[in-house]
Design an enzyme around this catalytic site. Structure first.
Site, mmCIF file in Angstrom:
data_model
loop_
_atom_site.group_PDB
_atom_site.id
_atom_site.type_symbol
_atom_site.label_atom_id
_atom_site.label_comp_id
_atom_site.label_asym_id
_atom_site.label_seq_id
_atom_site.Cartn_x
_atom_site.Cartn_y
_atom_site.Cartn_z
ATOM 1 N N THR A 14 0.828 -1.207 0.000
ATOM 2 C CA THR A 14 0.000 0.000 0.000
ATOM 3 C C THR A 14 0.864 1.260 0.000
ATOM 4 O O THR A 14 0.364 2.365 0.203
ATOM 5 C CB THR A 14 -0.951 0.013 1.218
ATOM 6 O OG1 THR A 14 -0.172 -0.288 2.380
ATOM 7 C CG2 THR A 14 -2.056 -1.000 1.069
ATOM 8 N N LEU A 17 5.919 3.243 -3.317
ATOM 9 C CA LEU A 17 6.793 2.518 -4.246
ATOM 10 C C LEU A 17 5.990 1.571 -5.131
ATOM 11 O O LEU A 17 6.217 1.478 -6.336
ATOM 12 C CB LEU A 17 7.844 1.733 -3.450
ATOM 13 C CG LEU A 17 8.846 1.009 -4.318
ATOM 14 C CD1 LEU A 17 9.924 1.954 -4.805
ATOM 15 C CD2 LEU A 17 9.484 -0.153 -3.583
ATOM 16 N N HIS A 232 22.973 5.007 -3.052
ATOM 17 C CA HIS A 232 23.110 5.471 -4.428
ATOM 18 C C HIS A 232 24.444 6.172 -4.723
ATOM 19 O O HIS A 232 25.097 5.880 -5.718
ATOM 20 C CB HIS A 232 21.968 6.428 -4.792
ATOM 21 C CG HIS A 232 20.607 5.907 -4.434
ATOM 22 N ND1 HIS A 232 20.262 4.582 -4.530
ATOM 23 C CD2 HIS A 232 19.493 6.533 -3.979
ATOM 24 C CE1 HIS A 232 18.995 4.420 -4.160
ATOM 25 N NE2 HIS A 232 18.513 5.586 -3.816
HETATM 26 C C1 BG6 Z 1 15.331 6.870 -2.869
HETATM 27 C C2 BG6 Z 1 15.345 7.725 -1.646
HETATM 28 O O1 BG6 Z 1 16.114 5.735 -2.690
HETATM 29 O O2 BG6 Z 1 15.822 7.615 -3.971
HETATM 30 C C3 BG6 Z 1 14.526 8.983 -1.860
HETATM 31 O O3 BG6 Z 1 14.837 6.987 -0.547
HETATM 32 C C4 BG6 Z 1 14.969 9.713 -3.098
HETATM 33 O O4 BG6 Z 1 14.597 9.837 -0.736
HETATM 34 C C5 BG6 Z 1 15.039 8.760 -4.280
HETATM 35 O O5 BG6 Z 1 14.046 10.730 -3.365
HETATM 36 C C6 BG6 Z 1 15.675 9.442 -5.480
HETATM 37 O O6 BG6 Z 1 15.586 8.575 -6.571
HETATM 38 P P1 BG6 Z 1 15.461 9.121 -8.032
HETATM 39 O O7 BG6 Z 1 15.415 7.890 -8.876
HETATM 40 O O8 BG6 Z 1 14.230 9.958 -8.103
HETATM 41 O O9 BG6 Z 1 16.697 9.951 -8.274
#
Ligand code: BG6
Length: 453
Positions: A14, A17, A232
């Site tokens: 829910t 994501l 990331h």
């Molecule tokens: C997610 C984070 O992993 O990546 C978020 O939890 C962030 O806070 C998002 O906004 C950013 O991802 P993208 O693909 O929009 O650059």
């Protein structure tokens, strides 16, 4: 009901994501004939929804139009408490009734780290994972520090085989991130200058315009360092700084990435964090929260290739633009002094978002009677070349998990060493600056690091 060959069970179904990424990605894979059409999605949630209500709710979470008709034919909403062992009997029964006996099962855990132990235990004890090709996909955050990540991992290994465990970092599914190794290692013009003899500095950037949206509960316990850098940005850094793998198997690539993480240090005097003005007024945020929504780190990769080259890592929310990119700044040529004219540094931009591409800047004579030099670009705009054809990161990642391809997933030791590094940064208790605009942060960066980002 006709038995299915592929069952995707979503825990945390829910959430944002599922609505924004997972359901659209599954639909795309289905339309492109990339996955078995004998497909069933089981969406688990504790609320008492009918299928229509569930799908309406999903639609309300995304601006993209979900194909409700399609999902009505392949999705079942299963009401359950994922923390309750007894509820798993019903889930097991639903799965058994739905699946072909040799169907592949994908369990997608889009849940917070605090729920992982209990859900993994319940899954194990109710024997949900039965086939060698069944997969369990874990969303980040994988723990909140090294200790908790280790505990989670130990527990997972107790219940599942490593081959079944997929730790997701969605940045690895982005086209241009997948392309970094190709740009670097398949081109002599880049490969031969990719070291500290030619590179002056590297910037790894992920800026966002949005604030924390409706994720206060999670975000306030994480902050930018743990939410973005641990996963990331460090993955972007690894792909930029690693040596060539001995082959292009996932193991060999991961081996080289781990070496980078082991060699990573940072300069606490130059590095700092920030919090956007207004963060404390966001719904669900503690009044006196010191959570960082911005991080600037000056790091070093102490391997032979990059010894002495600063890697500037920058990420934050409520900044002036949405952009993710890597910029390599090259050193001046030895001829520079003789020119007696201002020359620009060569720069290679690896553009990840909003538009994927590569740009190389170089000096060129300006046409005309005078000997003026200007900075010009050679650019590859992947996004325009493949308009509408670039798969979403989650499409690629879901497909790779189904196929058993692990290159775009993180191995445990990558997570382990990235947390080791993050723990060190946390222990330094970096300065926290409240910012209204990016300009303020920019000035602070110039003051501390003498660079413009
Ligand atoms: C997610 C984070 O992993 O990546 C978020 O939890 C962030 O806070 C998002 O906004 C950013 O991802 P993208 O693909 O929009 O650059």
């Amino acid at each position: 009901m006709k038995k299915k060959k592929l069952i995707i069970t979503i825990f945390g179904s829910t959430g944002d994501l599922t609505a924004r990424k997972l359901l659209p990605a599954i639909k795309q894979l289905y339309d492109k004939n990339e996955i078995n059409k004998d497909l069933q999605i089981l969406a688990l949630g504790r609320r008492d929804y009918s299928l229509d209500e569930y799908l309406d709710y999903m639609q309300s979470l995304t601006t993209e139009t979900l194909d409700i008709h399609f999902f009505k034919t392949i999705l079942t909403y299963v009401k359950m408490q994922i923390t309750e062992a007894s509820d798993y009997q019903n889930l097991k029964q639903v799965i058994e009734e739905t699946q072909d006996k040799d169907a592949q099962k994908l369990f997608y855990l889009a849940i917070g780290p605090e729920l992982l132990p209990i859900v993994a235990k319940n899954m194990y004890e109710s024997h949900l994972v039965t086939q060698a090709n069944d997969r369990i996909i874990f969303e980040k955050p994988f723990g909140h520090d090294l200790k908790s990540a280790k505990a989670i991992n130990q527990m997972l290994w107790q219940y599942f085989k490593e081959e079944q465990i997929y730790r997701i970092d969605h940045y690895l599914g982005k086209e241009m991130i997948q392309n970094i190794m190709t740009v670097r290692f398949a081109n002599i013009i880049f490969e031969s200058v990719w070291d500290n003899q030619y590179i002056d500095s590297v910037q790894i950037i992920a800026k966002e315009e949005e604030g924390i949206l409706n994720r206060a509960g999670y975000y306030d316990t994480a902050g930018a360092l743990k939410d973005m850098v641990q996963s990331h940005l460090l993955q972007m850094l690894c792909l930029t700084a690693m040596d060539a793998p001995k082959d292009y198997s996932s193991e060999a690539i991961q081996e080289e990435k781990v070496k980078v993480l082991k060699a990573l240090t940072f300069d606490p005097k130059v590095s700092f964090t920030g919090q956007y003005d207004g963060y404390l007024k966001e719904k669900g945020i503690k009044e006196s929260s010191l959570t960082d929504t911005f991080v600037f780190l000056k790091a070093y990769v102490n391997n032979t290739r990059f010894q002495g080259v600063p890697f500037y890592l920058l990420t934050g929310k409520k900044l002036e633009e949405k952009t993710s990119k890597i910029i390599l700044k090259f050193k001046p040529t030895k001829e520079q002094e003789k020119w007696q004219l201002p020359l620009s540094e060569n720069e290679l931009h690896i553009k990840i978002a909003p538009k994927d591409g590569v740009k190389l800047t170089f000096n060129s004579k300006k046409p005309g009677l005078k000997s003026h030099i200007e900075k010009v670009d050679l650019a590859y705009d992947m996004a325009s070349k493949y308009v509408g054809n670039l798969p979403e990161a989650y499409e690629k990642l879901l497909l790779d998990a189904i196929m058993g391809h692990k290159t775009l997933f993180t191995r445990w030791d990558e997570i382990e060493y990235s947390w080791k590094f993050i723990d060190k940064v946390v222990n330094e208790k970096l300065d926290l600056i409240i910012y209204e605009t990016y300009e303020k942060l920019k000035k602070e960066i110039i003051k501390r690091a003498n660079i413009k980002i």
